[in-house]
Scaffold this active site. Structure first.
Site, PDB file in Angstrom:
ATOM      1  N   SER A 125       6.324   3.724  -4.735  1.00 22.41           N
ATOM      2  CA  SER A 125       5.434   2.809  -5.451  1.00 22.41           C
ATOM      3  C   SER A 125       3.985   3.135  -5.143  1.00 22.41           C
ATOM      4  CB  SER A 125       5.762   1.382  -4.987  1.00 22.41           C
ATOM      5  OG  SER A 125       4.771   0.486  -5.405  1.00 22.41           O
ATOM      6  N   ALA A 126       3.122   2.838  -6.096  1.00 21.33           N
ATOM      7  CA  ALA A 126       1.683   3.001  -5.872  1.00 21.33           C
ATOM      8  C   ALA A 126       1.193   2.113  -4.734  1.00 21.33           C
ATOM      9  CB  ALA A 126       0.928   2.654  -7.153  1.00 21.33           C
ATOM     10  N   TYR A 151       7.199  -5.469   1.687  1.00 19.97           N
ATOM     11  CA  TYR A 151       7.857  -4.639   0.662  1.00 19.97           C
ATOM     12  C   TYR A 151       7.169  -3.278   0.570  1.00 19.97           C
ATOM     13  CZ  TYR A 151       8.564  -2.529  -3.860  1.00 19.97           C
ATOM     14  OH  TYR A 151       8.800  -1.603  -4.842  1.00 19.97           O
ATOM     15  N   LYS A 155       8.327   0.939   1.482  1.00 16.09           N
ATOM     16  CA  LYS A 155       8.221   2.156   0.649  1.00 16.09           C
ATOM     17  C   LYS A 155       7.507   3.255   1.429  1.00 16.09           C
ATOM     18  CE  LYS A 155      10.269   0.724  -3.023  1.00 16.09           C
ATOM     19  NZ  LYS A 155      11.602   1.232  -3.332  1.00 16.09           N
ATOM     20  N   GLY A 294      -4.264 -10.449  -1.360  1.00 13.30           N
ATOM     21  CA  GLY A 294      -3.644  -9.123  -1.247  1.00 13.30           C
ATOM     22  C   GLY A 294      -3.828  -8.257  -2.480  1.00 13.30           C
ATOM     23  N   ASP A 295      -4.294  -8.844  -3.600  1.00 13.98           N
ATOM     24  CA  ASP A 295      -4.451  -8.057  -4.835  1.00 13.98           C
ATOM     25  C   ASP A 295      -5.687  -7.155  -4.781  1.00 13.98           C
ATOM     26  OD1 ASP A 295      -2.237  -8.846  -6.205  1.00 13.98           O
ATOM     27  OD2 ASP A 295      -3.276 -10.152  -7.621  1.00 13.98           O
TER      28      ASP A 295
HETATM   29  P1  NAD Z   1      15.809  -3.886  -9.973  1.00  6.69           P
HETATM   30  O1  NAD Z   1      15.925  -4.978  -8.969  1.00  6.69           O
HETATM   31  O2  NAD Z   1      15.951  -4.217 -11.409  1.00  6.69           O
HETATM   32  O3  NAD Z   1      16.828  -2.707  -9.625  1.00  6.69           O
HETATM   33  C1  NAD Z   1      17.285  -2.456  -8.335  1.00  6.69           C
HETATM   34  C2  NAD Z   1      18.810  -2.464  -8.389  1.00  6.69           C
HETATM   35  O4  NAD Z   1      19.307  -2.180  -7.092  1.00  6.69           O
HETATM   36  C3  NAD Z   1      19.380  -3.819  -8.809  1.00  6.69           C
HETATM   37  O5  NAD Z   1      20.279  -3.627  -9.892  1.00  6.69           O
HETATM   38  C4  NAD Z   1      20.107  -4.330  -7.569  1.00  6.69           C
HETATM   39  O6  NAD Z   1      21.261  -5.076  -7.911  1.00  6.69           O
HETATM   40  C5  NAD Z   1      20.403  -3.038  -6.842  1.00  6.69           C
HETATM   41  N1  NAD Z   1      20.491  -3.119  -5.392  1.00  6.69           N
HETATM   42  C6  NAD Z   1      19.638  -3.733  -4.527  1.00  6.69           C
HETATM   43  N2  NAD Z   1      20.041  -3.551  -3.253  1.00  6.69           N
HETATM   44  C7  NAD Z   1      21.175  -2.806  -3.317  1.00  6.69           C
HETATM   45  C8  NAD Z   1      22.066  -2.281  -2.339  1.00  6.69           C
HETATM   46  N3  NAD Z   1      21.860  -2.486  -1.024  1.00  6.69           N
HETATM   47  N4  NAD Z   1      23.124  -1.565  -2.749  1.00  6.69           N
HETATM   48  C9  NAD Z   1      23.347  -1.341  -4.083  1.00  6.69           C
HETATM   49  N5  NAD Z   1      22.548  -1.814  -5.036  1.00  6.69           N
HETATM   50  C10 NAD Z   1      21.476  -2.542  -4.664  1.00  6.69           C
HETATM   51  O7  NAD Z   1      14.411  -3.161  -9.700  1.00  6.69           O
HETATM   52  P2  NAD Z   1      13.669  -2.033 -10.517  1.00  6.69           P
HETATM   53  O8  NAD Z   1      12.433  -2.619 -11.058  1.00  6.69           O
HETATM   54  O9  NAD Z   1      14.623  -1.342 -11.414  1.00  6.69           O
HETATM   55  O10 NAD Z   1      13.253  -1.089  -9.319  1.00  6.69           O
HETATM   56  C11 NAD Z   1      14.014   0.035  -8.944  1.00  6.69           C
HETATM   57  C12 NAD Z   1      13.345   0.677  -7.747  1.00  6.69           C
HETATM   58  O11 NAD Z   1      12.000   1.007  -8.083  1.00  6.69           O
HETATM   59  C13 NAD Z   1      13.256  -0.247  -6.527  1.00  6.69           C
HETATM   60  O12 NAD Z   1      13.462   0.528  -5.367  1.00  6.69           O
HETATM   61  C14 NAD Z   1      11.827  -0.751  -6.565  1.00  6.69           C
HETATM   62  O13 NAD Z   1      11.345  -1.095  -5.292  1.00  6.69           O
HETATM   63  C15 NAD Z   1      11.104   0.469  -7.132  1.00  6.69           C
HETATM   64  N6  NAD Z   1       9.845   0.128  -7.790  1.00  6.69           N
HETATM   65  C16 NAD Z   1       9.834  -0.827  -8.763  1.00  6.69           C
HETATM   66  C17 NAD Z   1       8.646  -1.183  -9.359  1.00  6.69           C
HETATM   67  C18 NAD Z   1       8.595  -2.290 -10.380  1.00  6.69           C
HETATM   68  O14 NAD Z   1       7.529  -2.895 -10.554  1.00  6.69           O
HETATM   69  N7  NAD Z   1       9.681  -2.559 -11.101  1.00  6.69           N
HETATM   70  C19 NAD Z   1       7.458  -0.538  -8.983  1.00  6.69           C
HETATM   71  C20 NAD Z   1       7.510   0.458  -8.001  1.00  6.69           C
HETATM   72  C21 NAD Z   1       8.721   0.774  -7.406  1.00  6.69           C
HETATM   73  C1  WQD Z   2      -0.586  -7.233 -12.202  1.00 12.66           C
HETATM   74  C2  WQD Z   2      -1.939  -7.906 -12.423  1.00 12.66           C
HETATM   75  C3  WQD Z   2      -2.371  -9.684 -10.896  1.00 12.66           C
HETATM   76  C4  WQD Z   2       0.839 -12.311 -12.354  1.00 12.66           C
HETATM   77  C5  WQD Z   2       3.334  -5.347  -8.050  1.00 12.66           C
HETATM   78  C6  WQD Z   2       3.719  -4.855  -6.679  1.00 12.66           C
HETATM   79  C7  WQD Z   2       3.842  -3.365  -6.692  1.00 12.66           C
HETATM   80  C8  WQD Z   2       4.797  -2.899  -7.799  1.00 12.66           C
HETATM   81  C9  WQD Z   2       4.438  -3.489  -9.124  1.00 12.66           C
HETATM   82  C10 WQD Z   2       7.015  -2.687  -6.976  1.00 12.66           C
HETATM   83  C11 WQD Z   2      -2.695  -8.217 -11.134  1.00 12.66           C
HETATM   84  C12 WQD Z   2      -2.262 -10.222 -12.296  1.00 12.66           C
HETATM   85  C13 WQD Z   2      -0.046 -11.267 -12.154  1.00 12.66           C
HETATM   86  C14 WQD Z   2       0.339 -13.535 -12.885  1.00 12.66           C
HETATM   87  C15 WQD Z   2      -1.858 -12.551 -13.002  1.00 12.66           C
HETATM   88  N1  WQD Z   2       6.126  -3.349  -7.584  1.00 12.66           N
HETATM   89  N2  WQD Z   2      -1.364 -11.375 -12.467  1.00 12.66           N
HETATM   90  N3  WQD Z   2      -1.007 -13.596 -13.184  1.00 12.66           N
HETATM   91  O1  WQD Z   2       0.542  -6.792  -8.146  1.00 12.66           O
HETATM   92  O2  WQD Z   2      -0.127  -4.761  -9.527  1.00 12.66           O
HETATM   93  O3  WQD Z   2       2.064  -4.806  -8.399  1.00 12.66           O
HETATM   94  O4  WQD Z   2       4.308  -4.907  -9.000  1.00 12.66           O
HETATM   95  O5  WQD Z   2       6.881  -1.696  -6.350  1.00 12.66           O
HETATM   96  O6  WQD Z   2       4.285  -2.998  -5.435  1.00 12.66           O
HETATM   97  O7  WQD Z   2       2.723  -5.264  -5.748  1.00 12.66           O
HETATM   98  O8  WQD Z   2       1.705  -6.269 -10.341  1.00 12.66           O
HETATM   99  O9  WQD Z   2       2.464  -7.565 -12.267  1.00 12.66           O
HETATM  100  O10 WQD Z   2       2.215  -8.745 -10.040  1.00 12.66           O
HETATM  101  O11 WQD Z   2       0.177  -8.006 -11.263  1.00 12.66           O
HETATM  102  O12 WQD Z   2      -3.063 -12.666 -13.267  1.00 12.66           O
HETATM  103  O13 WQD Z   2       1.070 -14.525 -13.058  1.00 12.66           O
HETATM  104  O14 WQD Z   2      -1.708  -9.170 -13.057  1.00 12.66           O
HETATM  105  O15 WQD Z   2      -3.362 -10.364 -10.172  1.00 12.66           O
HETATM  106  O16 WQD Z   2      -4.054  -8.042 -11.413  1.00 12.66           O
HETATM  107  P1  WQD Z   2       0.936  -5.698  -9.041  1.00 12.66           P
HETATM  108  P2  WQD Z   2       1.737  -7.696 -10.981  1.00 12.66           P
END
Ligand code: NAD
Ligand code: WQD
Length: 334
Positions: A125-126, A151, A155, A294-295
């Protein structure tokens, strides 16, 4: 390539599974359905037009996953997506987050070793850039300092673990894909983001307001040094992300690598609300609120490395993501 997707029933994994099949690869899925629904695999099979083996199990149940792997012949690579991802929950229950995210990764690494699999794409993740980076965020910039929550630290820690594994085993190939803000849905309306809990990311909240489920969007901060005062992020369509995984798998080389997946184009909270309003034809009321702790004001990707190493560039726009997300939500509305 035969590819195991951990977390393959989730939002991103389900799109990766379909993209892999479309590119001529064979996905297999392990997911414990802790944050997804059982019916997703059937929809993936329908879109992929192939019988995709799937196991409902926690990846930490190494005996069950090992049996599943042994039953399906040689697996060439793993896309490790399984994990917990709710930022607020990770602040409230850090032990659970460190436990699940770190021990899942260690279990997957042991399983890979036992089954002779030495190629991995990891869902990073970023957030690993923390608060120190300058925009656009580039892969050779510092990581780890000022990460705002447990979280995000999982990562970062997992990336460090994967670097160590690559150092210990010269044949090991690993790319951590640093996603920016994944949004959108499959254009068929069959797959999308369907978390089991309350949404806290921006687009799912905006979508619920458009659908009349929530009254208004609470905008976190209107005094940021940005074009319109609201936070700016790099929203990348999940279909583009899925294509990025296929490219990353096809380009895996020995050692650890990290690559951003983003558009390189920042959009503000108000841009997202406007784009979703246009896509849905609905009015989206909002309230101006204080900043969320934290944002960052702004976060967007340097996309040069993805283009150079993977030949990957995001092709879809925020408008495409809003249109596809809205279609998916209309299709799944009860
Ligand atoms: P998601 O929750 O939809 O998908 C994750 C899946 O993993 C789910 O289906 C869940 O049931 C499964 N899972 C969780 N723990 C498990 C375990 N111990 N064993 C087997 N399955 C398990 O999330 P997503 O948005 O699809 O994210 C996928 C990956 O990408 C995650 O690792 C997340 O941290 C990462 N990621 C997501 C985002 C985002 O904003 N969606 C951003 C950056 C990174
Ligand atoms: C986006 C923008 C908020 C909700 C998070 C995780 C990051 C990654 C992606 C997994 C920001 C604003 C949000 C709301 C708002 N996840 N906002 N009202 O914070 O960039 O990233 O999700 O890896 O790790 O930190 O995403 O969608 O929560 O927020 O104004 O109800 O929207 O302040 O500017 P974020 P976000």
């Amino acid at each position: 390539m035969r590819v195991l997707l951990t977390g393959g029933s989730g939002f991103i994994g389900s799109h990766v599974a379909v993209a892999l099949a479309a590119a001529g690869h064979e996905p297999l899925i392990v997911d414990d359905l802790s944050n997804s629904r059982g019916g997703v695999v059937e929809r993936i099979r329908e879109l992929a037009r192939m019988p995709i083996p799937a196991l409902v199990a926690d990846v930490r149940d190494e005996a069950s996953v090992s049996e599943f792997l042994a039953a399906h012949g040689r697996v060439d690579a793993v896309v490790h997506l399984a994990g917990l991802k709710a930022v607020g929950e990770s602040v409230a229950d850090p032990v659970r987050y460190y436990d699940v995210n770190l021990s899942s990764t260690l279990a997957v690494l042991r399983l890979m070793s036992a089954h002779g699999i030495d190629a991995m794409v990891f869902s990073s993740s970023a957030t690993v850039y923390g608060s120190a980076g300058t925009m656009p965020l580039a892969e050779d910039g510092a990581v780890g300092a000022g990460i705002a929550n447990p979280y995000g630290r999982t990562k970062y820690m997992i990336e460090e673990i994967l670097r160590d594994v690559c150092a210990a085993e010269p044949s090991f190939r690993c790319t951590a894909l640093r996603y920016f803000n994944p949004v959108g849905a499959h254009p068929s309306g069959l797959l999308g983001e369907d978390p089991l809990g309350v949404p806290n990311n921006l687009m799912p909240v905006v979508a619920k307001v458009a659908g009349g489920i929530l009254d208004s969007v609470s905008i976190f901060g209107t005094d940021y040094p940005t074009r319109d005062g609201t936070g700016e992020r790099d929203y990348v369509h999940v279909q583009d992300l899925a294509r990025g995984h296929v490219r990353a798998l096809e380009e895996l080389a020995p050692g650890f690598d990290a690559v951003n997946l983003g558009t390189g184009e920042p959009a503000s909270v108000l841009d997202v609300i406007r784009a979703y309003g246009d896509a849905s034809g609905r009015e989206i009321p909002y309230r101006l609120n204080a900043r969320r702790p934290g944002d960052l004001a702004v976060a967007f990707a340097d996309v040069e490395k993805a283009a150079r190493e993977l030949g990957w560039t995001a092709e879809l726009t925020l408008a495409d993501a809003c249109r596809d997300d809205w279609r998916w939500r209309q299709a799944t509305a009860d």
